[in-house]
Design a protein around this motif. Structure first.
Motif, PDB file in Angstrom:
ATOM      1  N   THR A 107     -11.909  -1.945  13.794  1.00  0.00           N
ATOM      2  CA  THR A 107     -10.689  -1.177  14.015  1.00  0.00           C
ATOM      3  C   THR A 107      -9.982  -0.942  12.687  1.00  0.00           C
ATOM      4  OG1 THR A 107     -10.431  -2.239  16.162  1.00  0.00           O
ATOM      5  CG2 THR A 107      -8.476  -1.148  15.230  1.00  0.00           C
ATOM      6  N   THR A 108      -9.578   0.284  12.440  1.00  0.00           N
ATOM      7  CA  THR A 108      -8.746   0.553  11.266  1.00  0.00           C
ATOM      8  C   THR A 108      -7.372   0.990  11.770  1.00  0.00           C
ATOM      9  OG1 THR A 108      -9.387   2.884  11.087  1.00  0.00           O
ATOM     10  CG2 THR A 108     -10.746   1.271   9.911  1.00  0.00           C
ATOM     11  N   LEU A 109      -6.369   0.588  11.004  1.00  0.00           N
ATOM     12  CA  LEU A 109      -4.990   0.865  11.416  1.00  0.00           C
ATOM     13  C   LEU A 109      -4.244   1.514  10.270  1.00  0.00           C
ATOM     14  CD1 LEU A 109      -4.249  -2.573  13.084  1.00  0.00           C
ATOM     15  CD2 LEU A 109      -4.491  -0.387  14.291  1.00  0.00           C
ATOM     16  N   GLU A 110      -3.352   2.425  10.625  1.00  0.00           N
ATOM     17  CA  GLU A 110      -2.479   3.013   9.618  1.00  0.00           C
ATOM     18  C   GLU A 110      -1.274   3.584  10.361  1.00  0.00           C
ATOM     19  OE1 GLU A 110      -5.338   5.557   7.833  1.00  0.00           O
ATOM     20  OE2 GLU A 110      -5.129   7.133   9.345  1.00  0.00           O
ATOM     21  N   LYS A 111      -0.158   3.608   9.690  1.00  0.00           N
ATOM     22  CA  LYS A 111       1.034   4.091  10.375  1.00  0.00           C
ATOM     23  C   LYS A 111       1.944   4.814   9.409  1.00  0.00           C
ATOM     24  CE  LYS A 111       4.591   2.622  13.636  1.00  0.00           C
ATOM     25  NZ  LYS A 111       4.262   3.469  14.796  1.00  0.00           N
ATOM     26  N   GLU A 112       2.315   6.000   9.842  1.00  0.00           N
ATOM     27  CA  GLU A 112       3.212   6.835   9.060  1.00  0.00           C
ATOM     28  C   GLU A 112       4.462   6.040   8.677  1.00  0.00           C
ATOM     29  OE1 GLU A 112       2.450  10.297   8.548  1.00  0.00           O
ATOM     30  OE2 GLU A 112       4.034  10.040   7.029  1.00  0.00           O
ATOM     31  N   ASP A 113       4.879   6.173   7.427  1.00  0.00           N
ATOM     32  CA  ASP A 113       6.120   5.585   6.939  1.00  0.00           C
ATOM     33  C   ASP A 113       6.016   4.093   6.596  1.00  0.00           C
ATOM     34  OD1 ASP A 113       8.546   6.634   6.145  1.00  0.00           O
ATOM     35  OD2 ASP A 113       9.640   5.644   7.771  1.00  0.00           O
ATOM     36  N   PHE A 114       4.819   3.496   6.826  1.00  0.00           N
ATOM     37  CA  PHE A 114       4.664   2.082   6.485  1.00  0.00           C
ATOM     38  C   PHE A 114       3.455   1.899   5.573  1.00  0.00           C
ATOM     39  CE2 PHE A 114       6.934   2.214  10.475  1.00  0.00           C
ATOM     40  CZ  PHE A 114       7.989   1.335  10.238  1.00  0.00           C
ATOM     41  N   GLU A 115       3.476   0.807   4.844  1.00  0.00           N
ATOM     42  CA  GLU A 115       2.327   0.504   4.005  1.00  0.00           C
ATOM     43  C   GLU A 115       1.386  -0.432   4.741  1.00  0.00           C
ATOM     44  OE1 GLU A 115       2.994  -0.077  -0.283  1.00  0.00           O
ATOM     45  OE2 GLU A 115       5.123  -0.037   0.204  1.00  0.00           O
ATOM     46  N   ALA A 116       0.155  -0.465   4.235  1.00  0.00           N
ATOM     47  CA  ALA A 116      -0.857  -1.315   4.861  1.00  0.00           C
ATOM     48  C   ALA A 116      -0.391  -2.767   4.947  1.00  0.00           C
ATOM     49  CB  ALA A 116      -2.176  -1.229   4.083  1.00  0.00           C
ATOM     50  N   ASP A 117       0.308  -3.212   3.914  1.00  0.00           N
ATOM     51  CA  ASP A 117       0.733  -4.610   3.912  1.00  0.00           C
ATOM     52  C   ASP A 117       1.733  -4.922   5.024  1.00  0.00           C
ATOM     53  OD1 ASP A 117      -0.915  -5.377   1.894  1.00  0.00           O
ATOM     54  OD2 ASP A 117       0.568  -5.101   0.293  1.00  0.00           O
ATOM     55  N   ASP A 118       2.510  -3.941   5.438  1.00  0.00           N
ATOM     56  CA  ASP A 118       3.422  -4.156   6.567  1.00  0.00           C
ATOM     57  C   ASP A 118       2.624  -4.359   7.856  1.00  0.00           C
ATOM     58  OD1 ASP A 118       5.874  -3.805   5.090  1.00  0.00           O
ATOM     59  OD2 ASP A 118       5.335  -1.676   4.963  1.00  0.00           O
ATOM     60  N   ILE A 119       1.531  -3.633   7.959  1.00  0.00           N
ATOM     61  CA  ILE A 119       0.669  -3.798   9.139  1.00  0.00           C
ATOM     62  C   ILE A 119       0.052  -5.193   9.120  1.00  0.00           C
ATOM     63  CG2 ILE A 119      -1.401  -2.944  10.301  1.00  0.00           C
ATOM     64  CD1 ILE A 119      -0.727  -0.151   9.155  1.00  0.00           C
ATOM     65  N   LEU A 120      -0.407  -5.605   7.921  1.00  0.00           N
ATOM     66  CA  LEU A 120      -0.965  -6.954   7.800  1.00  0.00           C
ATOM     67  C   LEU A 120       0.069  -8.001   8.189  1.00  0.00           C
ATOM     68  CD1 LEU A 120      -3.007  -6.952   4.446  1.00  0.00           C
ATOM     69  CD2 LEU A 120      -3.657  -6.114   6.713  1.00  0.00           C
ATOM     70  N   ALA A 121       1.297  -7.799   7.697  1.00  0.00           N
ATOM     71  CA  ALA A 121       2.346  -8.782   7.956  1.00  0.00           C
ATOM     72  C   ALA A 121       2.648  -8.870   9.449  1.00  0.00           C
ATOM     73  CB  ALA A 121       3.607  -8.393   7.185  1.00  0.00           C
ATOM     74  N   THR A 122       2.684  -7.720  10.076  1.00  0.00           N
ATOM     75  CA  THR A 122       2.962  -7.683  11.513  1.00  0.00           C
ATOM     76  C   THR A 122       1.861  -8.388  12.290  1.00  0.00           C
ATOM     77  OG1 THR A 122       4.156  -5.609  11.254  1.00  0.00           O
ATOM     78  CG2 THR A 122       3.360  -6.152  13.479  1.00  0.00           C
ATOM     79  N   LEU A 123       0.616  -8.075  11.944  1.00  0.00           N
ATOM     80  CA  LEU A 123      -0.515  -8.689  12.651  1.00  0.00           C
ATOM     81  C   LEU A 123      -0.580 -10.191  12.380  1.00  0.00           C
ATOM     82  CD1 LEU A 123      -3.303  -5.997  12.148  1.00  0.00           C
ATOM     83  CD2 LEU A 123      -2.156  -6.602  14.303  1.00  0.00           C
ATOM     84  N   ALA A 124      -0.262 -10.564  11.143  1.00  0.00           N
ATOM     85  CA  ALA A 124      -0.303 -11.988  10.804  1.00  0.00           C
ATOM     86  C   ALA A 124       0.749 -12.740  11.618  1.00  0.00           C
ATOM     87  CB  ALA A 124      -0.060 -12.168   9.312  1.00  0.00           C
ATOM     88  N   SER A 125       1.902 -12.136  11.696  1.00  0.00           N
ATOM     89  CA  SER A 125       2.994 -12.771  12.433  1.00  0.00           C
ATOM     90  C   SER A 125       2.658 -12.874  13.926  1.00  0.00           C
ATOM     91  CB  SER A 125       4.263 -11.948  12.198  1.00  0.00           C
ATOM     92  OG  SER A 125       5.216 -12.219  13.169  1.00  0.00           O
TER      93      SER A 125
END
Length: 890
Positions: A107-125
DNA sequence: AGTGAGACGTA
DNA sequence: CGTACGTCTCACTT
């Protein structure tokens, strides 16, 4: 192995890792033939595969940035503002990387207006909250803040991407002396030049750390900013806003709204087809192997683990064969559809007793006994058009034929394919060898201590078929389009024809051969006696060593050409001696050689006569480097023809019982015609259109006389010259053969090329082109590689040059007669004729002609042979008729 | 019993 | 110091 109680979530910052890989690997070394750069993809995937092997995550995702713009750039326009243009070689690699990951089931994830690291942080949390062990892979130091007892950061080292440093709470403390969540406060004070975030001037890691230890937090530091003295204190007060801004920006968001949560990221199986496709496009061969051998694309369940283990085991061991009956078997065949199936016939004394079937994932073993209705589905499938892969197909087709089983749908033979790729006649092309070379595995060998194989032997035809299938797949990937066409349009069809010819055989008269043998034996004995009388002792006339003693010691003849073990006693050397030092022994020795050589050949043929009074040679389809077929056991392609005596051998090759006559058909001067076509030399082309005798025509041009005035001597010279051309003949060799001065031979060559310059240009160009390409090619696309055309070793280089000169000519001739054989065979079948093809001798075919079929067969043979290729000169076919091979010659 | 060299048959 | 083969014998090694 991951703790079963605690699943592992692996989350990766795709963009930052790909970018690191881009700088870690040389751009120039990683690009496809059409110029797509792949170093970032390759580096990322190599790291990724290592991670999967080492960490065995149960869940995983790769996050990407969508663009450079995010909520951070809106808050601070200069965020990351110092970063230059993305290198053009990197652009385009990210979409391809995503494609690879999707094929791999990631699975690859990306979201408008956010950086990849924010996605990592969210998933980690989220992952931590859901009880996962979390691994974060990122090249951004800000992700240090994510580390805690359940979250570990894997941070790439300076030199590469595959070398990852593991940051857990202890390691962060070791490195920075703080708790992970404090890292952003330090970074806020120090600033981050790569993100264009200036901090407090003159404040580095050490000062920041001191303050933090002193006051406990960034907020506390700022609260007490007035207590700090000195320049740094002033700076802190002046630039406090920088620190506040930085801290705001470097806080990774843990509440990004995502379409999936950690539990949805369970590892999925790769789509093997898709992986193969995209990896092939990117020309990732070694990575493909590594991915395919990777275990654990089956999810984290018990079943998934078991499937993964089975998949991993399957790389080494063939699937256990099943035995299917009746509708089960029919169903299995039906399920294969148009996918090829490898077939391995098990034989005892050349008779089938079972059939092994293999695909990439399944093996089937079917015992077979004659006339059993149980095996009707197998027999009709074998005969039908379903595509089949047979290792050494001709041998298997002959075995099946012995049981009355026809085979249809031959789609591939790994032996032939391997030969087309590397047509060295001497190469080992056993299954074990091909498995070793193309699968990098070792073919299991049956237990040698087990004299009588058990019925459930551990390694049988079904398992072999599985290896055959995989070898075929590997070889198919190596075939270029032209070679593939040679395989399917020439070699596989002619293979079937050759199988029939071998099964048919040719009638040979034992009584004639043995009479001739006896006669020649007496002749030889008489000659030997006479020779012994002359030299006064008995020697072994077949021993070059003893002959050397006689010639050079006893008779004191001048030394001849040197060989590895002494001096030559071959026919040429003896003829030279006869010219300079006439001696009756020399003539007798030559006569003895003639007689014994003929006798040898007669004996070998005679011994091979089968109970059906016929000789069944074996044609070795992979027996030459040029495309020709060779013949062994016995060799029927070197039956003597030149002398009156030797023709008596051919008289023993006779029309088969129940047939009317033999028909022989041969191409006249096919290689010269091919040379005329390939060179486009107008003089040579004219020669073949003139109707004049070729050598007379060429002689007339060279010697500037009328064709009628070309003397036999002139014709002989021209003939030798013409034939020698295609072999890379030198002036020295020509002079040797014609027993003329080198100067005269040189002059002859000069005159020849003056009149037929196109030939010289062509021959020269063949070699030049071969030096560039590394191979030569026939007009039908058969390739022959050459390794030494650019060698510094002159002998090797010259040898390759002559072979390269000859290969397209000899090879095209081989292609042409093969195509003719295929067409003739098809016409004979279509016409319902009983007549049959018996022999092929490179440019000649021999047939048994059934009563009343002469006219029909002659028409088929001449039409198909002459029409097998469209050249700029006609293909002339000579046909002869007779009751034996000699009489049928013309 | 297997191998290399020399010799020689064919296209 | 002419391409492409296969097979025989001898002489030698294992």
């Amino acid at each position: 192995m991951p703790d079963k109680e605690q699943p592992t979530l692996l989350v990766i910052d795709g963009h930052s890792l790909a970018f690191r890989a881009f700088y870690a690997l040389p751009v120039d070394s990683f690009q496809t033939r059409d110029g797509q750069h792949t170093n970032a993809i390759h580096g990322f995937l190599a790291m990724f595969i290592n991670l999967l092997k080492a960490e065995k995550p149960t869940h995983l995702a790769v996050a990407f940035d969508i663009s450079r713009h995010s909520f951070r750039t809106r808050e601070y326009a200069d965020y990351k503002g110092t970063r230059g243009e993305t290198p053009s070689e990197f652009v385009g690699q990210v979409p391809l990387l995503k494609e690879c990951l999707h094929a791999l089931g990631v699975t690859t994830l990306e979201k408008e207006d956010f950086e990849a690291d924010d996605i990592l942080a969210t998933l980690a949390s989220q992952g931590r909250a859901e009880g996962f062990r979390v691994l974060v892979v990122s090249g951004d130091r800000d992700t240090i803040q994510l580390v805690n007892d359940d979250v570990t950061l894997l941070y790439p080292s300076r030199q590469g991407v595959s070398d990852l440093t593991r940051y857990d709470v202890a390691k962060v403390h070791d490195r920075y002396g703080i708790r992970p969540e404090q890292y952003p406060e330090i970074a806020a004070l120090v600033g981050e030049t790569s993100d264009n975030l200036p901090g407090i001037p003159k404040v580095g890691e050490k000062t920041a750390l001191k303050w933090l230890n002193q006051f406990g937090s960034l907020d506390a530091i700022l609260e007490h900013r007035d207590e700090i003295t000195g320049v740094v204190g002033n700076n802190l007060r002046e630039y406090a806003d920088n620190a506040i801004r930085n801290r705001k920006l470097n806080r990774l968001l843990t509440d990004v709204e995502l379409p999936v949560g950690p539990a949805d990221l369970e590892r999925r199986p790769a789509d093997e087809q898709q992986v193969r496709e995209v990896f092939a496009r990117l020309e990732f061969r070694t990575l493909l192997d590594r991915v395919l051998k990777l275990e654990g694309f089956g999810g984290d369940s018990e079943v998934g683990q078991a499937a993964a283990a089975a998949a991993a085991a399957a790389v080494q061991n063939a699937p256990t064969p099943v035995t299917l009956l009746d509708e089960e078997l029919t169903g299995w065949f039906g399920r294969q559809g148009d996918s090829p199936v490898a077939v391995q016939v098990e034989t005892i004394d050349g008779f089938p007793v079972g059939v092994g079937l293999g695909t990439s994932t399944e093996t089937v073993f079917l015992p077979w006994i004659p006339n059993s209705p149980d095996y009707t589905p197998l027999e009709s499938w074998l005969a039908g058009p379903s595509p089949k892969i047979l290792f050494d197909a001709k041998k298997q087709i002959k075995a099946l034929s012995a049981a009355g089983l026809p085979l249809g749908g031959l789609a591939f033979d790994p032996v032939i394919a391997a030969w087309l790729l590397k047509p060295d006649s001497s190469a080992d092309r056993s299954l074990a060898q091909l498995v070793d070379r193309h699968l990098l595995e070792t073919l299991p060998t049956p237990d040698p201590n087990q004299l009588v194989p058990e019925t459930d032997t551990a390694f049988g035809p079904a398992e072999e078929a599985w290896y055959v299938w995989r070898v075929a797949e590997a070889l198919t990937a190596l075939l270029d389009e032209r070679t593939q066409r040679v395989l399917t349009e020439i070699e596989l069809p002619v293979l079937q024809v050759l199988a029939r010819m071998e099964l048919t055989g040719v009638t040979v008269s034992h009584s004639q051969l043995s009479a001739l043998s006896t006669e020649l034996g007496e002749t030889a004995a008489g000659i030997a006696t006479e020779a012994f009388g002359i030299i006064g002792r008995e020697v072994n006339l077949g021993s070059p060593k003893q002959l050397q003693e006689v010639l050079f010691d006893q008779l004191d003849m001048p030394k001849t050409r040197a060989t590895k073990t002494g001096y030559s006693t071959d026919a040429g050397a003896l003829a030279d001696l006869q010219a300079t030092n006439p001696h009756p022994f020399l003539g007798l020795l030559l006569a003895h050689r003639d007689a014994t050589k003929l006798r040898q050949i007669i004996e070998s043929v005679d011994k091979a006569i089968a109970p059906d009074h016929r000789v069944h040679t074996t044609y070795v389809q992979t027996g030459s480097s040029t495309g020709r077929i060779s013949s062994t056991d016995p060799n029927l392609q070197n039956i003597p023809v030149r002398t009156e005596e030797s023709r008596r051998i051919r008289q023993a090759f006779q029309v088969g019982e129940g047939y009317e006559t033999l028909l022989t058909a041969d191409y006249s001067q096919i290689e010269m015609r091919i040379m005329a076509h390939l060179s486009g030399d107008s003089g040579l082309i004219d020669a073949f259109h003139s109707g004049e005798d070729l050598h007379r025509f060429v002689g007339a041009r060279i010697f500037s006389v009328d064709p009628a005035d070309v003397t036999p001597i002139m014709r002989t010279k021209v003939k030798a010259m013409s034939y020698g051309l295609a072999y890379g003949l030198s002036a020295f060799g020509l002079s040797k053969q014609l027993r003329i001065e080198t100067a005269e031979a040189k002059q002859l060559m000069t005159d020849y090329f003056e009149r037929f310059g196109g030939v010289r240009d062509y021959l020269r160009n063949v070699v030049v082109q071969a030096k560039v390409d590394g191979y030569t090619e026939t007009i039908f696309g058969r390739r022959r590689p050459f390794a030494n055309l650019n060698s510094a070793n002159r002998v090797l280089r010259d040898n390759d040059e002559r072979a390269a000169l000859n290969a397209p000519i000899q090879g095209t001739a081989a292609d042409i007669i093969k195509l003719a054989m295929i067409d003739i065979d098809a016409d004979i079948a279509a016409g319902g004729l009983r007549s049959r093809m018996l022999l092929q001798v490179h440019d000649e075919l021999v047939f048994d002609v059934a009563a009343g079929e002469w006219d029909a067969l002659e028409a088929i043979v001449t039409t198909r042979m002459a029409g097998a290729a469209s050249l700029s000169v006609p293909l002339d076919v000579q046909v002869g008729r007779g009751l034996d091979w000699d009489a049928a010659a013309h």
